[in-house]
Enzyme design. Sequence first.
Site, PDB file in Angstrom:
ATOM      1  N   SER A 239      18.847  13.709  10.762  1.00 16.76           N
ATOM      2  CA  SER A 239      20.045  13.658   9.903  1.00 16.76           C
ATOM      3  C   SER A 239      20.314  14.978   9.206  1.00 16.76           C
ATOM      4  O   SER A 239      19.921  15.178   8.068  1.00 16.76           O
ATOM      5  CB  SER A 239      19.863  12.548   8.871  1.00 16.76           C
ATOM      6  OG  SER A 239      18.558  12.592   8.304  1.00 16.76           O
TER       7      SER A 239
ATOM      8  N   LYS B  65       6.327  17.121  12.668  1.00 15.56           N
ATOM      9  CA  LYS B  65       7.298  17.690  13.610  1.00 15.56           C
ATOM     10  C   LYS B  65       7.560  19.175  13.315  1.00 15.56           C
ATOM     11  O   LYS B  65       7.970  19.911  14.211  1.00 15.56           O
ATOM     12  CB  LYS B  65       8.614  16.907  13.578  1.00 15.56           C
ATOM     13  CG  LYS B  65       9.282  16.839  12.205  1.00 15.56           C
ATOM     14  CD  LYS B  65      10.606  17.572  12.125  1.00 15.56           C
ATOM     15  CE  LYS B  65      10.864  18.036  10.723  1.00 15.56           C
ATOM     16  NZ  LYS B  65      12.064  17.693  10.070  1.00 15.56           N
TER      17      LYS B  65
ATOM     18  N   GLY C 271      18.581  16.255  -7.410  1.00 14.51           N
ATOM     19  CA  GLY C 271      18.566  17.291  -6.380  1.00 14.51           C
ATOM     20  C   GLY C 271      19.973  17.515  -5.862  1.00 14.51           C
ATOM     21  O   GLY C 271      20.571  16.613  -5.281  1.00 14.51           O
TER      22      GLY C 271
END
EC number: 1.1.1.94
Lengths: 343, 343
Positions: free
Chosen positions: B141, B194, B10
Amino acid sequence: MELRKVAVLGAGSWGTALGRLLALPQQQVQIWARRPELAKEINSYRENRRYLPGVLLPARVRASSDLDEVLKNASILLIAVPSSALQETLEKINGKVSPETLIINTTKGLEPKTFRRPSEIYKAQLSEELYQRVVTLSGPSHAEEVARDIPTTVVLSSENRASAEEAQDLLMRPHFRVYTNPDLIGVELGGALKNIIALSCGVAEGLGFGDNTKAALVTRGLAEISRLGIEMGASPATFSGLAGLGDLVVTCTSKHSRNMRFGILLGKGKSCSDALQQIGQTVEGIRTTEAAYQLCQHKNIKMPITVECYKVLFEGLSPSEAVENLMQRSKTNEVEEGVKDWS
Amino acid sequence: MELRKVAVLGAGSWGTALGRLLALPQQQVQIWARRPELAKEINSYRENRRYLPGVLLPARVRASSDLDEVLKNASILLIAVPSSALQETLEKINGKVSPETLIINTTKGLEPKTFRRPSEIYKAQLSEELYQRVVTLSGPSHAEEVARDIPTTVVLSSENRASAEEAQDLLMRPHFRVYTNPDLIGVELGGALKNIIALSCGVAEGLGFGDNTKAALVTRGLAEISRLGIEMGASPATFSGLAGLGDLVVTCTSKHSRNMRFGILLGKGKSCSDALQQIGQTVEGIRTTEAAYQLCQHKNIKMPITVECYKVLFEGLSPSEAVENLMQRSKTNEVEEGVKDWS
């Protein structure tokens, strides 16, 4: 319909915003301003130009610098003075308030020097009967937004359930949602201890750090102030609620906060005294840090952010060294010892 | 010193930022990019100009579009693909990874349609031996900040403690503090759920609301996603930690978040399909809301924000009506039933 009188002590932004909220058809609101000029200005312009500019006040809101006049016949008393002025304010109203009066306290933070919570000051100053009528309001609520009917949630706590529920009925509005919470210690400590973390977030911002750093401080900061709160008798759930997490988030993401602004100046390299001078007002987080530092040393509670913040404020540690100390502690598991672990 | 090889699958911002972090003297990093042009660009400029512009990569970081070459002799495998591509990626590497390889998973969120958590996909695709080597990284992050060495904290979880601690040793840096947490379900659910709250905060912002409203959504939102998580086997402490609260705060205060940006467009009056088209990429919060809605209906869990969010996304409710519904529910106590109450 009987007309009720609401007395608001304190003509700052919060007293004014809540005075406006309480000005219903059946309620007359009178705001006490210490300075006659401010009272006069509020009445002339129907606006508190100094502390809540741009918000038109209904005609049912009047201001006065005559405390006796303001208190006279009031059945609801809202107290919105700084914690440093609370004791003196309660002394002034001594004997002038009937025991049925509902008292809504919005003063947050610890008293200078004594480190007393607001309710401890009330308890010491009022009769037990009247103390049972005191309800404390806390939670994420910038006055500027409440005054503009922006959806806001707050929490009420009290020693007395009936008083809390009476205040809840009184304050609930379509844009102002009021919860009750029986944990008075937690509600009060949340509103005080969050200032340590807000100050620290300011330091991080001043050092040029980013959202990752702030989120870390909010998360680990809430964990450590909860540890102290629990030790002092608070319920952990309160710290995850509006008076804990909610107030912490709104303070750490806002430029309005004096604690944040003071921290930013420290992070940018100003000394404490220079930063204080530049802010020009009390920075609650300083004494809260001092109080929490003493308590955590005494009770042996792990509060690494508070400890580093204390060293920056009182021992001349540089903010960047403080961050280094925090980041480079020995590696650890996130959850507290004793909680669920690998089996 | 033995040279270790790290394979990163990725070449987005996160894969690139963590590839850079893993490029130590004893570690060679190779990033797999699906498109040969991207691999070539990364190697020519020593910069991922498309996904992480402005960050120079050390010479020890190379990119390639040849998966076999990237996997060859790798003793550490970092997987940073979207959750929609995880199953396919694991199929591709099937049989090409030795059972001692440490696998660090950074894929977050639920798989489309199946609603599987990343670890469930790993468990289904890998041998049990290799699955014990999978460690999931989560927490607040932003890649852009990690790549600039801005202080950041993250959390690692795994079925296997030794694997988690090995990854902790591998990733700890002066500016990158790594905690472990044994609650894999909680860490994964925090990172997924979230998104519902981030999307809702976006809607509130789009409607012109303020910091009070966002803080209320974060607080009450965390409470309701925790309720669901606990029902699914997570530990409450995890939701108060970096993968829960931390990630929620960083997402809700950031303009980087697609979920926030999508919500803002809805709040400003765009239809779901128009808003989706304008974002032009997957918005994870949509399917997470769908999954959480189904679960809370099925399990009878109170999730008022999720329910209103679902109605806006799937039943054409207007955002302002959704806010009204949330604010005007019957008055209540803040803490859950059964917790400390007035005695």
